[in-house]
Design a protein around this motif. Structure first.
Motif, short mmCIF file in Angstrom:
data_model
loop_
_atom_site.label_atom_id
_atom_site.label_comp_id
_atom_site.label_asym_id
_atom_site.label_seq_id
_atom_site.Cartn_x
_atom_site.Cartn_y
_atom_site.Cartn_z
N GLY A 479 -18.56 -2.91 3.03
CA GLY A 479 -19.16 -3.94 3.87
C GLY A 479 -20.66 -3.83 4.03
N ARG A 482 -22.70 -5.70 1.27
CA ARG A 482 -22.51 -7.14 1.49
C ARG A 482 -23.35 -7.61 2.67
NH1 ARG A 482 -19.09 -11.12 0.25
NH2 ARG A 482 -17.79 -9.78 -1.03
N THR A 483 -23.40 -6.81 3.72
CA THR A 483 -24.21 -7.17 4.88
C THR A 483 -25.67 -7.32 4.50
OG1 THR A 483 -22.72 -6.01 6.39
CG2 THR A 483 -24.96 -6.40 7.17
N ASN A 486 -26.13 -10.46 2.11
CA ASN A 486 -25.99 -11.70 2.85
C ASN A 486 -27.18 -11.93 3.77
OD1 ASN A 486 -23.54 -12.25 1.65
ND2 ASN A 486 -22.31 -11.42 3.33
N ASP A 508 -15.47 -3.66 -2.92
CA ASP A 508 -16.23 -4.52 -2.03
C ASP A 508 -17.64 -4.76 -2.57
OD1 ASP A 508 -16.38 -5.67 0.93
OD2 ASP A 508 -18.26 -4.58 0.55
N THR A 509 -18.26 -3.70 -3.12
CA THR A 509 -19.60 -3.80 -3.67
C THR A 509 -19.64 -4.78 -4.84
OG1 THR A 509 -20.14 -1.54 -3.01
CG2 THR A 509 -21.48 -2.51 -4.73
N ASN A 511 -17.80 -7.38 -5.49
CA ASN A 511 -17.71 -8.77 -5.05
C ASN A 511 -19.02 -9.24 -4.44
OD1 ASN A 511 -15.01 -9.04 -5.85
ND2 ASN A 511 -14.25 -8.21 -3.91
N ALA A 512 -19.68 -8.36 -3.68
CA ALA A 512 -20.96 -8.71 -3.07
C ALA A 512 -22.03 -8.94 -4.13
CB ALA A 512 -21.39 -7.61 -2.10
N ASP A 515 -21.46 -12.30 -5.99
CA ASP A 515 -21.90 -13.47 -5.22
C ASP A 515 -23.42 -13.56 -5.17
OD1 ASP A 515 -19.25 -14.02 -4.76
OD2 ASP A 515 -19.21 -13.06 -2.77
#
Length: 570
Positions: A479, A482-483, A486, A508-509, A511-512, A515
């Motif tokens: 997370g 991603r934080t 974003n 998770d990394t 996917n971030a 995007d």
């Protein structure tokens, strides 16, 4: 202008400059060789300027050393009785063609360690293929995982391979023959890197004696590196005579690198001091030494020296550095892992005129901060490139505050050994440099981002549109990246480098990152995990990630994208 040159008959000149512009792009140069004879004649010399810097490829059945050894004189081929014993003569006689060019004359860069590395690998290959059929091997079973870090074990593997060779007695013989081949064919070096290794007696005497008889081989050397990695290498009187005579051949050095483990040897110290003092055009000096006595050598290059780097030095005597107060033309100063830093800083503070240093590295232990603060005050109006790696929290805090106060034109910023407590000053520094900052590297020491997502998001919101390069070395927890991504509010970043010290956050990394590259229009991306052990799930996730994002961004190795502070030095 280009068209007029084409019609005025200057096409050969333009083509020559195009070939030279390609630099070390081997793929393009190889393509140029295939265009026509004219392009081939222009590209071949460039391809053969620095062959030893290329990596050894186990899946190549032919090697550039084969070409070199084909060009040995018949006397050199026949005088070595050991060639037949180790299948070397069979290898040399196995080729039915004659080389089209005088390849040895083109060499311009020579590194003795790399030369030895290729000779060892070549001999190991001969021993392997003489006992078993040749099989093409794939160095990387996961072609999409070029971004994953693996520890560099080349030196250890080289030592192991050298000891396992049946023909290890031929290593020095072949190295000397290569030197003789270059010299007798009229080569003239621009860059020379000499690494004095342990088993050097034969190599040391014969090679240097050969060069002393043919000084044109090194008379035009501009970049010179001398490495003594071992403390037990004796400099006796006979060796001193050879070394002193050899070093006296160099008169055109502009960039000099000395790496020494026993600078307290009087004979060696005097020789190297004389070498520095004798260079009228010396602009760059790098010194790595366990202890250092430079006396007043710096005074003699005060009008030309613009780059000075100390690495792993112990500055014993303050009086040894009085010559630094004469370096009024200094533009770049880099001090890395050194002790008694103040011995270097104080003479620079004594310079009465402005000191226009625009590139500074301080990465070492500091016992007192005042001299460094005064240095920032003195060079602040000119400083554009800064790398700080201060271990002590209090010293690092005061150093950052001094940078914020005096340095407002930072374009390149590399901060290491950071802690969470540094974030307020870090954010203030980034804000203070928002109109200029283009390159940012942040390395946190044992930084765990659990429950600190707001801090990372705050960093993303601070970065402005001037930023072109971002390198983050963090322990990303699920997370956290991603934080950050974003929260990024800046403009288009050209190069994004992520060094993740937590490979458990891979899913998770990925996917971030996917995007982010879709929306931010990156040019290049490097994602590197600081761990050499991966389970099948991690490998699968990274393979799929890179396959998916290749349509949006160019994915490169970390080493291919990294920007260092020294890249900005002329």
């Amino acid at each position: 202008m280009a068209c007029s040159k084409l019609f005025s008959g200057d096409l050969p000149e333009l083509t020559y400059h195009i070939i030279r512009y390609l630099g070390n792009d081997l793929r393009c140069l190889h393509s140029c060789v295939l265009v026509n004879r004219f392009w081939c004649r222009l590209a071949i010399p460039k391809l053969w300027e620095d062959p030893f810097s290329t990596s050894w490829r186990v899946n190549f059945c032919h090697h550039f050393l084969d070409i070199y050894f084909l060009l040995l004189s018949e006397e050199d081929k026949t005088r070595e009785k050991e060639f037949g014993k180790y299948e070397i003569d069979h290898r040399m006689n196995s080729f039915s063609f004659n080389p089209l060019f005088n390849y040895p004359i083109y060499i311009k860069t020579l590194n003795t360690y790399q030369l030895k590395l290729h000779v060892i690998n070549w001999l190991a290959y001969l021993e392997q293929t003489s006992n078993e059929p040749f099989v093409i091997q794939n160095d990387n079973p996961y072609p999409y995982l070029s971004l994953i870090m693996t520890h560099d074990k080349s030196t250890a593997n080289l030592d192991i391979k050298e000891k396992s060779l049946k023909s290890r007695g031929m290593i020095s013989v072949l190295c000397v023959l290569l030197f003789k081949l270059f010299i007798t064919n009229g080569a003239s070096l621009n860059d020379l890197n000499i690494n004095i290794c342990r088993n050097v007696e034969y190599y040391f005497i014969e090679v240097y004696t050969l060069i002393l008889k043919n000084p044109n081989f090194v008379s035009d050397v501009e970049n010179f590196t001398l490495i003594f990695p071992y403390t037990d290498f004796p400099i006796n009187s006979s060796r001193d005579v050879i070394l002193r005579s050899f070093l006296s051949l160099f008169t055109s050095i502009k960039k000099q690198t000395l790496s020494l483990n026993f600078i307290d040897n009087i004979l060696l110290t005097n020789n190297l001091t004389n070498l520095i003092q004798s260079q009228a055009n010396l602009s760059s000096l790098t010194i790595t030494a366990s202890s250092i006595f430079m006396t007043d050598a710096f005074r003699h290059c005060s009008k030309t020296l613009t780059f000075l780097k100390f690495n792993s030095c112990y500055f014993i005597d303050n009086s040894s550095f009085h010559g630094l107060r004469h370096l009024t033309q200094l533009k770049s100063l880099h001090v890395i892992e050194c002790l008694r830093l103040n011995h270097v800083i104080q003479p620079l503070l004594d310079i009465p005129t402005p000191l226009k240093i625009n590139s500074l590295t301080i990465s070492c232990k500091i016992t007192t901060i005042v001299p460094l603060q005064l240095l920032f005050q003195k060079i602040g109006p000119y400083l554009e490139h800064l790398e700080l790696g201060i271990y002590n929290n209090i010293m690092r805090e005061k150093a950052l505050e001094s940078v914020i106060e005096h340095c407002d034109k930072i374009k390149f910023l590399h901060l290491s050994n950071l802690n969470v407590i540094d974030n307020p000053r870090l954010f203030k520094l980034i804000t203070n440099s928002s109109d200029h900052l283009k390159y940012l590297t942040l390395e946190y020491n044992n930084f765990n981002l659990d429950n600190k997502a707001d801090s990372l998001e705050g960093l993303g919101q601070l970065l402005t549109g001037t930023l072109e390069y971002l390198n983050l070395n963090l322990h990303f927890n699920p997370g956290s990246l991603r934080t950050f991504l974003n929260g990024y509010r800046g403009g288009r970043i050209k190069k994004l480098i992520i060094r993740n010290r937590n490979y458990n956050s891979t899913l998770d990394t990925s996917n971030a990152l996917k995007d982010f590259v879709k929306t931010k229009n990156l040019d290049y991306l490097s994602y590197r995990i600081e761990n050499e052990y991966y389970d099948d799930n991690v490998i699968h996730v990274l393979e799929e990630l890179i396959k998916e994002i290749l349509i949006y961004v160019k994915v490169k190795n970390y080493e291919d994208l990294i920007v260092k502070i020294t890249d900005f030095d002329a």
